[in-house]
Motif scaffolding. Structure first.
Motif, mmCIF file in Angstrom:
data_model
loop_
_atom_site.group_PDB
_atom_site.id
_atom_site.type_symbol
_atom_site.label_atom_id
_atom_site.label_comp_id
_atom_site.label_asym_id
_atom_site.label_seq_id
_atom_site.Cartn_x
_atom_site.Cartn_y
_atom_site.Cartn_z
ATOM 1 N N UNK A 84 -12.377 1.762 -1.039
ATOM 2 C CA UNK A 84 -11.117 1.616 -1.769
ATOM 3 C C UNK A 84 -10.894 2.821 -2.680
ATOM 4 N N UNK A 85 -11.933 3.239 -3.386
ATOM 5 C CA UNK A 85 -11.824 4.413 -4.254
ATOM 6 C C UNK A 85 -11.486 5.657 -3.438
ATOM 7 N N UNK A 86 -12.197 5.874 -2.333
ATOM 8 C CA UNK A 86 -11.968 7.048 -1.497
ATOM 9 C C UNK A 86 -10.554 7.054 -0.928
ATOM 10 N N UNK A 87 -10.113 5.921 -0.405
ATOM 11 C CA UNK A 87 -8.781 5.855 0.190
ATOM 12 C C UNK A 87 -7.698 6.049 -0.869
ATOM 13 N N UNK A 88 -7.960 5.602 -2.101
ATOM 14 C CA UNK A 88 -6.976 5.798 -3.167
ATOM 15 C C UNK A 88 -6.876 7.271 -3.556
ATOM 16 N N UNK A 89 -8.010 7.963 -3.611
ATOM 17 C CA UNK A 89 -7.989 9.397 -3.904
ATOM 18 C C UNK A 89 -7.272 10.163 -2.796
ATOM 19 N N UNK A 90 -7.502 9.752 -1.551
ATOM 20 C CA UNK A 90 -6.792 10.358 -0.431
ATOM 21 C C UNK A 90 -5.288 10.120 -0.573
ATOM 22 N N UNK A 91 -4.938 8.906 -0.987
ATOM 23 C CA UNK A 91 -3.518 8.564 -1.148
ATOM 24 C C UNK A 91 -2.870 9.415 -2.234
ATOM 25 N N UNK A 92 -3.578 9.614 -3.351
ATOM 26 C CA UNK A 92 -3.031 10.429 -4.447
ATOM 27 C C UNK A 92 -2.727 11.839 -3.954
ATOM 28 N N UNK A 93 -3.659 12.426 -3.190
ATOM 29 C CA UNK A 93 -3.448 13.777 -2.661
ATOM 30 C C UNK A 93 -2.266 13.808 -1.692
ATOM 31 N N UNK A 94 -2.257 12.880 -0.741
ATOM 32 C CA UNK A 94 -1.221 12.911 0.291
ATOM 33 C C UNK A 94 0.165 12.636 -0.278
#
Length: 455
Positions: A84-94
């Motif tokens: 969840x943390x990793x996917x959220x960081x990916x989401x912030x970048x994208x």
């Protein structure tokens, strides 16, 4: 009545806006309609840009997330918090890249794909995006129908049919103005946040386990096929393909000066807006998994994967009588909220790829109808268990569509010929391509385990 400053800003935004080769701006009915101050305290300027990020964040906590987060917490405890943390960081970048594309070029992602790719490629991307929107809509229909059933006893099939009426809610809000739409979304987000804040307080999870789950990855995530399936479902539910199209469009509702300094300033505030909003989404997604881990994983109920089961067990297991009701209220708010963003994303995608404009109500009823049909069929044949499995499957479908949105986005924003001085730096480009490669790698691993592995 607008003061002189905001009126001048609004006029400047319309004066400088020139979409690059496209006949119409993205979402023309609301494009450059919200005035933003060019001077003043930073909070006032941030407030003017606040809204698009929260509308995007809705997609990161829609009913599809609930199924994958519940299953992850019940089966594997806190292990998938890292995902969840990793996917959220990916989401912030994208999402930051999507905002940059829309502001810098005056095009949304769909318009950019149509302009720069050959027609067969653009049409293939359009089909992939439509499939993602239908999968997202499927999750919203199921989630809203389940919430109506839990709160009011409405049968699942009846609840699914009722969701078709939300087209008129979106129309009403859009007619009042885009700020009303944003206010509606933020109000429901506050409801969702409040409901889970109470549940987290009641669950009293161990802080050490949460921090370990968030920041220490487990190799089992990749080696355990069951855990990988849920993990990719979480990524699919968190990083939403159609949100990239949505964000690149709705950031253009602000009347910032369409000059290089004006665009740079707008990119800064839009990125801050989406980053803050997505941290709220991180809290909600983590809260669902944590509550599930506390209530079910540690009490011998690891097989809980259905929202209805969770509703029945939450209050007695957490020792809070209102916990189940709060859970259902948050689910209903999540389903209602998600319909707004899905409607706009559908409109943006259809207009951007095809230059085809149809009434919003017709577009909404079309996509919602395509989502309602499988829900009604599966519910009639397999009952609540079937809809729960369909909900998780829809999130895996979303994950499979991610590369078709992520790769074009990263390609555009890293191309100096298309973006000029607004192109991302080499370091950010490398990071963005790593994210794209990670998504592709996880998808191929899932395909291997579910298809080739069966042989």
């Amino acid at each position: 009545m607008q003061d002189a400053e905001t009126a001048d800003t609004l006029s400047a935004g319309r004066q400088f806006f020139r979409p690059m080769g496209d006949a119409r701006p993205s979402l023309p009915e609301v494009n450059s309609t919200i005035a933003v101050p060019t001077t003043g305290v930073w909070f006032r300027r941030l407030f003017a840009f606040m809204g698009p990020g929260y509308m995007v964040s809705v997609g990161y906590m829609d009913p599809g997330n609930w199924a994958t987060d519940l299953a992850g917490g019940a089966q594997f405890g806190y292990t998938l918090l890292f995902v969840i943390m990793l996917s959220n960081l990916m989401a912030i970048l994208l999402q930051a890249l999507a905002a940059r594309l829309g502001i810098a070029t005056g095009r949304d992602l769909a318009q950019a794909c149509r302009a720069y790719y050959p027609k067969p490629v653009a049409y293939a991307l359009w089909v992939a995006c439509e499939l993602a929107i239908i999968a997202c809509d499927l999750a919203e229909v199921i989630g809203t129908a389940i919430a109506l059933n839990l709160l009011f006893g409405i049968p699942l099939i009846g609840g699914a049919l009722i969701t078709a009426l939300d087209a008129f809610l979106v129309l009403l809000l859009m007619n009042k103005g885009f700020r009303y739409l944003e206010a509606f979304v933020i109000a429901l987000l506050i409801v969702i946040f409040g409901c889970f804040a109470v549940q987290i307080f009641a669950a009293a999870p161990p802080a050490g386990s949460i921090l370990h789950g968030l920041f220490v990855p487990s190799s089992e995530i990749v080696t355990n096929p069951a855990m990988l399936y849920v993990a990719i479902g979480i990524i699919g539910a968190t990083v939403m393909p159609h949100n990239l199209y949505l964000h690149s469009s709705i950031v253009q509702t602000r009347a910032y000066p369409r000059t290089e300094p004006g665009k740079r300033d707008a990119i800064k505030w839009a990125t801050l807006d989406s980053t803050i909003a997505l941290m709220l989404a991180l809290f909600v997604n983590a809260a669902i998994l944590i509550v599930s881990a506390v209530a079910f994983h540690g009490s011998g109920n690891q097989d809980v994967a259905e929202i209805g089961q969770a509703f029945q067990l939450l209050s007695p297991l957490l020792g809070l009588s209102i916990a189940s009701t709060l859970f259902a209220v948050a689910l209903l708010a999540s389903g209602l909220n998600s319909t707004v963003t899905a409607t706009l994303a559908g409109q943006i995608v259809m207009e951007g790829f095809l230059h085809l404009r149809i009434p919003q109500w017709a577009r909404r009823l079309l996509t919602r109808g395509l989502a309602i049909i499988p829900v009604v069929v599966v519910t009639a044949l397999y009952g609540e268990k079937g809809t729960a499995e369909l909900l998780v499957f829809s999130q895996v479908v979303l994950s499979m569509q991610l590369p078709f949105a992520v790769i074009p986005l990263v390609h555009f924003v890293s191309d100096r010929e298309k973006m000029g001085s607004f192109a991302i730096s080499r370091g950010v480009a490398v990071l963005a391509w790593v994210v794209a490669a990670l998504i592709l790698g996880l998808n191929f691993k899932l395909l291997y385990d579910t298809i080739i592995g069966l042989g």
